[in-house]
Motif scaffolding. Structure first.
Motif, short mmCIF file in Angstrom:
data_model
loop_
_atom_site.label_atom_id
_atom_site.label_comp_id
_atom_site.label_asym_id
_atom_site.label_seq_id
_atom_site.Cartn_x
_atom_site.Cartn_y
_atom_site.Cartn_z
N ASN A 1 25.38 53.03 52.89
CA ASN A 1 26.37 53.65 54.37
C ASN A 1 26.70 51.39 54.78
O ASN A 1 25.54 50.83 54.26
CB ASN A 1 25.87 54.00 55.48
CG ASN A 1 24.83 53.74 55.20
OD1 ASN A 1 24.53 53.25 55.70
ND2 ASN A 1 23.22 55.12 55.91
N HIS B 1 20.64 55.65 51.73
CA HIS B 1 19.56 56.68 51.98
C HIS B 1 18.00 57.24 50.96
O HIS B 1 18.39 56.33 50.29
CB HIS B 1 20.05 57.68 51.91
CG HIS B 1 21.09 57.94 52.84
ND1 HIS B 1 21.41 59.98 53.03
CD2 HIS B 1 21.95 57.51 53.66
CE1 HIS B 1 22.94 59.72 53.78
NE2 HIS B 1 22.84 58.38 54.05
N ASN C 1 31.45 53.28 60.61
CA ASN C 1 29.96 53.32 61.51
C ASN C 1 30.52 51.51 62.30
O ASN C 1 29.03 51.48 62.19
CB ASN C 1 28.85 53.43 60.57
CG ASN C 1 28.66 54.90 60.33
OD1 ASN C 1 28.23 55.32 59.40
ND2 ASN C 1 28.44 55.97 60.82
N ASN D 1 24.92 65.09 59.18
CA ASN D 1 23.59 64.06 58.81
C ASN D 1 23.38 64.61 58.41
O ASN D 1 23.33 65.65 57.58
CB ASN D 1 22.46 63.20 59.72
CG ASN D 1 23.27 62.60 60.53
OD1 ASN D 1 22.31 62.76 62.11
ND2 ASN D 1 23.53 61.67 60.84
O1 LIG Z 1 28.84 58.60 61.07
C1 LIG Z 1 28.73 59.09 61.14
O2 LIG Z 1 29.83 59.65 60.26
C2 LIG Z 1 27.03 59.49 60.31
O3 LIG Z 1 26.58 58.54 61.04
C3 LIG Z 1 26.56 60.48 59.36
C4 LIG Z 1 25.65 59.85 58.55
O4 LIG Z 1 24.49 58.94 59.34
C5 LIG Z 1 26.00 59.76 57.56
O5 LIG Z 1 26.63 57.85 58.18
C6 LIG Z 1 24.62 58.59 56.74
O6 LIG Z 1 24.13 59.62 56.26
O7 LIG Z 1 24.82 58.02 55.90
#
Ligand SMILES: O=C([O-])C(=O)C[C@H](O)[C@@H](O)C(=O)[O-]
Ligand SMILES: [Mg+2]
Length: 448
Positions: free
Chosen positions: A32, A37, A247, A346
């Motif tokens: 992301n 992660h 994001n 999440n």
């Molecule tokens: O903006 C979103 O949909 C999220 O924040 C979902 C999750 O946090 C996602 O971005 C992640 O887990 O990498």
């Protein structure tokens, strides 16, 4: 004696015991805007045991800062009728703090704004939001217990379902085949780092789960590469709802450019730019609706965002909005302003997916498929995993949430949490990225 409902007070059975079990669940190397992660994600499983011998389950974030509040609330809850959800809210305020200096427990109780949460991915972090995130898991556990006690599904306790199935979208991520370093589980998805990889991932989501809507987590590669990936998805799945979510990694100018290039294929653009003022600027010239789970995540943020028309769809999340009843309150506010509602996700386990499905089943006018990370989670704490059919989950009419804890699985994930040296207990996508790229720092915003 029937202990289900007290004839004098009309309340449900008293809470006798609360059990908290922090766990670490396997998470793939999903990329992301901030990094990647970690191999394991922390969740907290909450069990509420009532005087009639019923156990209700709930789930919320498991990071250290949530655990302090959860322990304080767990200690205070016994003796409260499990049906007294307004009492639960008040109790949480008194033991965790309100963000207005009212707390006597572990809540910091002063200064509402604590900065941003997990690099901003979950929006602003306030003392109230922290408490509400904890309360959400307790509220779900109480509703599950009450529903089991009364023989009613949770959706019935929320007013009843208005649909039989809840649609979910495929949550596409750029990803590596395996975690760098020595920790982490493996899966058979392989990597996805270009348009062909994204399309192959989407194809598998469509074939295995029947998903029809696709959301790509962006903000990872330069916008032109992500535009190419969305275009490739549109060719492979013509007419299907597509979303892109960087994001907040783009400037207003970049957001406008992406919007103009993808307006013929996207259902909506999610958090292209960071913060309500920037979103409002993008929205002013956008033909696409803008969705958010970053600039509207608390009640105080609603007025500015809605009156400046910065967002057209709120992606609610019952965890940080404070539970299923508050999600329905948010839905009512959105309806009043003509703003759409869907759901954010999440990393989570099946307890939260059940909770999301129950509340989503009760919200009128839910036209966008909800997000869920669940297919990425190879582990669960339930005896039976949820099964998506045609991209949807059936709404359960079994008492409570309609799920059952797998105690052996719960114990195994808890053991992993106990054995952890602390590195996985608090989400840090930037630190996880540094394992592969030691020079990685928090990307500046906007990055492009
Ligand atoms: O903006 C979103 O949909 C999220 O924040 C979902 C999750 O946090 C996602 O971005 C992640 O887990 O990498
Ligand atoms: Mg988002």
């Amino acid at each position: 004696m029937d202990t289900r409902v007290d004839a004098r007070t009309g309340r449900g059975p008293l809470v006798e015991e609360v059990r908290l079990t922090p766990v670490l669940t396997a998470d793939p190397p999903l990329l992301n805007a901030h990094g990647v992660h970690q191999p394991y994600a922390a969740r907290l499983v909450i069990e509420v045991v009532t005087a009639d011998g019923t156990t209700g389950v709930g789930e919320t974030y498991g990071e250290t800062k949530y655990l302090g509040h959860a322990r304080a609330l767990a200690d205070a809850l016994p003796g409260l009728p499990v049906s007294d959800l307004n009492g639960l809210d008040a109790l949480a305020e008194s033991v965790c703090g309100t963000g207005k200096g009212g707390g006597t427990g572990t809540g910091d109780g002063d200064g509402a704004d604590l900065g941003v949460d997990v690099g901003g991915l979950r929006g602003v972090q306030t003392a109230d939001k922290l408490r509400l995130s904890v309360v959400s898991g307790f509220e779900v556990a109480c509703l599950d217990a009450l529903g089991k006690s009364l023989g009613l599904p949770v959706h019935a306790l929320l007013g009843g379902r208005v649909r039989d199935r809840v649609d979910y979208s495929a949550y596409l991520f750029y990803r590596w085949a395996a975690h760098p370093g020595t920790r982490g589980e493996t899966d058979d998805w392989g990597d996805a780092l270009d348009p062909a990889g994204v399309v192959a991932q989407a194809r598998r989501f469509a074939d295995d789960y029947g998903f029809r809507s696709f959301k790509l987590k962006g903000g990872v590669f330069p916008p032109d590469e992500e535009i190419a990936a969305v275009r490739a998805l549109a060719r492979e799945f013509p007419g299907h709802p597509l979303r892109l979510d960087p994001n907040g990694a783009w400037s207003v100018e970049t957001s406008r450019k992406v919007e103009s290039e993808l307006r013929d294929v996207l259902e909506y653009l999610e958090d292209p730019a960071l913060g309500t003022p920037a979103m409002a600027e993008v929205a002013a010239s956008s033909q696409l609706p803008l969705a958010t789970n970053m600039c509207v995540t608390t009640v105080p943020e609603i007025a500015e965002a809605f009156t400046s028309d910065a967002v057209q769809i709120v992606l609610s999340d019952h965890h940080y909005w404070g539970g299923l009843r508050r999600t329905r309150e948010l839905a009512a506010i959105c309806r009043a302003f003509g703003v759409g509602l869907s759901m954010h996700s999440n990393t989570h386990l099946g307890i939260s997916l059940a909770a999301m499905t129950h509340v989503a089943a009760t919200v009128p006018g839910l036209v966008h498929a909800c997000d869920t990370h669940y297919p990425w989670q190879t582990e669960d704490v339930l005896t039976r995993r949820h099964t998506f059919r045609d991209g949807a989950l059936e709404v359960s009419d079994a008492p409570g949430l309609g799920v059952e804890l797998d105690r052996a699985a719960l114990a195994a994930l808890h053991e992993r949490w106990l054995a952890d040296d602390g590195t996985m207990r608090d989400r840090d996508d930037v630190a996880a990225m540094r394992v592969a790229r030691p020079d990685w720092t928090v990307p500046r915003t906007p990055r492009w």
